[in-house]
Design a protein around this motif. Structure first.
Motif, short mmCIF file in Angstrom:
data_model
loop_
_atom_site.label_atom_id
_atom_site.label_comp_id
_atom_site.label_asym_id
_atom_site.label_seq_id
_atom_site.Cartn_x
_atom_site.Cartn_y
_atom_site.Cartn_z
N ASN A 1 1.64 -12.11 6.02
CA ASN A 1 1.70 -11.49 7.32
C ASN A 1 0.47 -12.01 8.06
O ASN A 1 -0.62 -11.95 7.48
N GLY B 1 0.85 3.71 -0.79
CA GLY B 1 1.12 2.53 0.05
C GLY B 1 0.37 1.31 -0.45
O GLY B 1 -0.31 1.34 -1.49
N GLY B 2 0.52 0.22 0.33
CA GLY B 2 -0.20 -1.01 -0.02
C GLY B 2 -1.66 -0.93 0.39
O GLY B 2 -2.55 -1.47 -0.28
N LYS B 3 -1.92 -0.25 1.50
CA LYS B 3 -3.28 -0.27 2.07
C LYS B 3 -4.37 0.31 1.16
O LYS B 3 -5.46 -0.26 1.11
N MET C 1 -6.11 -2.22 -1.03
CA MET C 1 -7.06 -3.16 -0.40
C MET C 1 -8.35 -2.44 -0.03
O MET C 1 -9.44 -2.99 -0.16
N TYR D 1 -7.76 -6.45 6.30
CA TYR D 1 -8.71 -7.12 5.40
C TYR D 1 -10.08 -7.25 6.08
O TYR D 1 -11.09 -6.79 5.56
N1 PLP Z 1 -0.16 -6.01 2.97
C1 PLP Z 1 0.42 -6.71 3.94
C2 PLP Z 1 0.28 -8.18 3.96
C3 PLP Z 1 1.16 -6.04 4.93
O1 PLP Z 1 1.75 -6.76 5.90
C4 PLP Z 1 1.24 -4.64 4.89
C5 PLP Z 1 1.98 -3.89 5.93
O2 PLP Z 1 2.32 -4.37 6.97
C6 PLP Z 1 0.60 -3.96 3.87
C7 PLP Z 1 -0.08 -4.67 2.92
C8 PLP Z 1 0.57 -2.46 3.81
O3 PLP Z 1 1.69 -1.88 3.38
P1 PLP Z 1 1.81 -0.30 3.29
O4 PLP Z 1 2.56 0.12 4.52
O5 PLP Z 1 2.57 -0.06 2.04
O6 PLP Z 1 0.44 0.30 3.25
#
Ligand code: PLP
Length: 393
Positions: A181, A105-107, A110, A134
């Motif tokens: 976001n 995932g994205g998290k 970070m 963050y």
């Molecule tokens: N970065 C931003 C700005 C997001 O809004 C989100 C999810 O809402 C993510 C990262 C995380 O994405 P993921 O669900 O792939 O972890």
């Protein structure tokens, strides 16, 4: 008899860990729906589309083909090569596949980036209002979380001058996010140029650019990737992923391009944390990048129509004013004129109108006076939701 009451001693650091309130709203909306209430969910930050069929099929095929074991911790080579080719196609940049690290995932990117730089005495900058993880993770790391404002008057773009003015000797990392976001704001190229130029005076500062919404821009706007600035490649972490672009939030697949000096560190963090992303998901992700892109284009075209509709409808509400949302799939109207605080509006809209949204304060203290509407829902539902809110107001 001996006293067997447990006396667990949790780490102090846990008291500094925040959360993502969108999940709390989602749970409450689900509970109300289970009680038989008709709930329209504009609180959730995920596409309301299914993952395109050919991607699902590739995941199934990978399982049938026997991809059941561990993969390299940084991701299967074919997937990292496909990421590099995709970045070349979209941003016109050369990326070494060995600098790409695939994560669930994205998290995780970070989390790892902040853990890599954050500790007591360090400062890490982040957007406010911004993605709540963050601030949460910066504080968890022990670093000082230094907010910079995203203001409505600037279309929720960051001001390079403001960000640069907050750099100190202790600053280790700056997080930026465009499209953003919860605001939908897109920072224009001139501002990014200025930031990059200014950073050259601060060689001790790393940059994490969260570009997870890089394919969701509207009104003729074009994405500017920080990868397009060779002068900061040796300190840039560029985060992107599959969750939003390919409607794959539940698959858990993302990646970042890391500076060479950080690749070994992040790979060790992966090995310690999750070993690797599950193999079938990686093959699905490969099909997403190498297969047809029309589903992405269609989804973005739908979002654009909904964006126009929701921004117009919100601006017609009494006491509400909504900036043109340039990207992602969020509108972030100012609701001060309603006399409600963000949290009051969130709770009353859900309880009395059956519309789930997320209070601006869930994205940082400077989100007071705003409410996040996700337009990852049908036009019909968006119209119905705003008409219910209009009645309530
Ligand atoms: N970065 C931003 C700005 C997001 O809004 C989100 C999810 O809402 C993510 C990262 C995380 O994405 P993921 O669900 O792939 O972890």
């Amino acid at each position: 008899m001996a006293d067997t009451t447990t006396t667990l001693k949790f780490a102090q650091s846990l008291s500094r860990l925040g959360t993502e309130s969108a999940f709390v709203v989602l749970a409450r909306a689900g509970q109300l729906a289970a009680e038989g209430r008709d709930i329209i969910n504009l609180g959730i930050g995920q596409p309301d589309f299914s993952t395109p069929d050919h991607i699902v099929e590739a995941g199934i095929k990978a399982l049938r083909d026997g991809h059941h074991g561990y993969t390299p911790a940084n991701g299967i080579p074919a997937l990292r090569e496909a990421v590099a080719a995709d970045l070349n196609r979209r941003h016109g940049v050369e990326v070494n596949p060995d600098h790409v690290v695939v994560v669930p995932g994205g998290k995780p990117t970070m989390f790892f980036a902040v853990m890599m730089f954050g500790e007591a005495g360090a400062e890490i900058m982040y957007p406010n209002p911004g993605f709540p993880i963050y601030e949460s993770v910066i504080k968890y790391s022990g670093a000082t979380a230094v907010p910079y404002a995203l203001e409505e008057k600037n279309g929720f773009a960051f001001s390079a001058e403001d960000v640069l003015s907050k750099i100190t000797e202790r600053t280790r990392l700056i997080i930026i996010n465009s499209p953003a976001n919860p605001t939908g704001g897109v920072t224009p190229k001139e501002e990014i140029d200025k930031l990059v130029k200014g950073l050259l005076d601060h060689p001790h500062v790393a940059l994490m650019s969260d570009e997870i919404y890089s394919q969701m821009l509207y009104g003729g706007r074009e994405h500017v990737s920080l990868l397009q600035y060779p002068e900061i490649r040796d300190r840039l972490i560029m985060l992107d992923g599959w969750s939003k672009t390919y409607a794959m939030t539940g698959w858990r697949l993302g990646y970042a391009v890391w500076p060479e000096a950080a690749v070994d560190h992040v790979t060790r963090l992966c090995i310690n944390d999750h070993s690797c992303v599950n193999a079938a998901t990686q093959y699905a992700g490969l099909a997403a990048l190498t297969g047809p892109q029309d589903a992405v284009r269609d989804m973005v075209a739908q979002f654009d129509k909904r964006r126009e509709a929701i921004v117009g409808l919100l601006n017609d509400l009494p006491g509400v004013r909504c900036a043109d949302a340039g990207g992602a799939f969020y509108a972030f109207p100012n609701i001060e004129g309603t006399g409600l605080t963000s949290m009051e509006a969130q709770n009353r809209f859900l309880d009395e109108a059956g519309v789930a949204t997320v209070a601006g304060t869930s994205f940082g203290a400077w989100g007071e006076g705003y409410l996040r509407f996700s337009y990852a829902n049908s036009l019909e539902n968006i119209e119905e939701a705003i008409s219910r809110i209009a009645k309530l107001l």
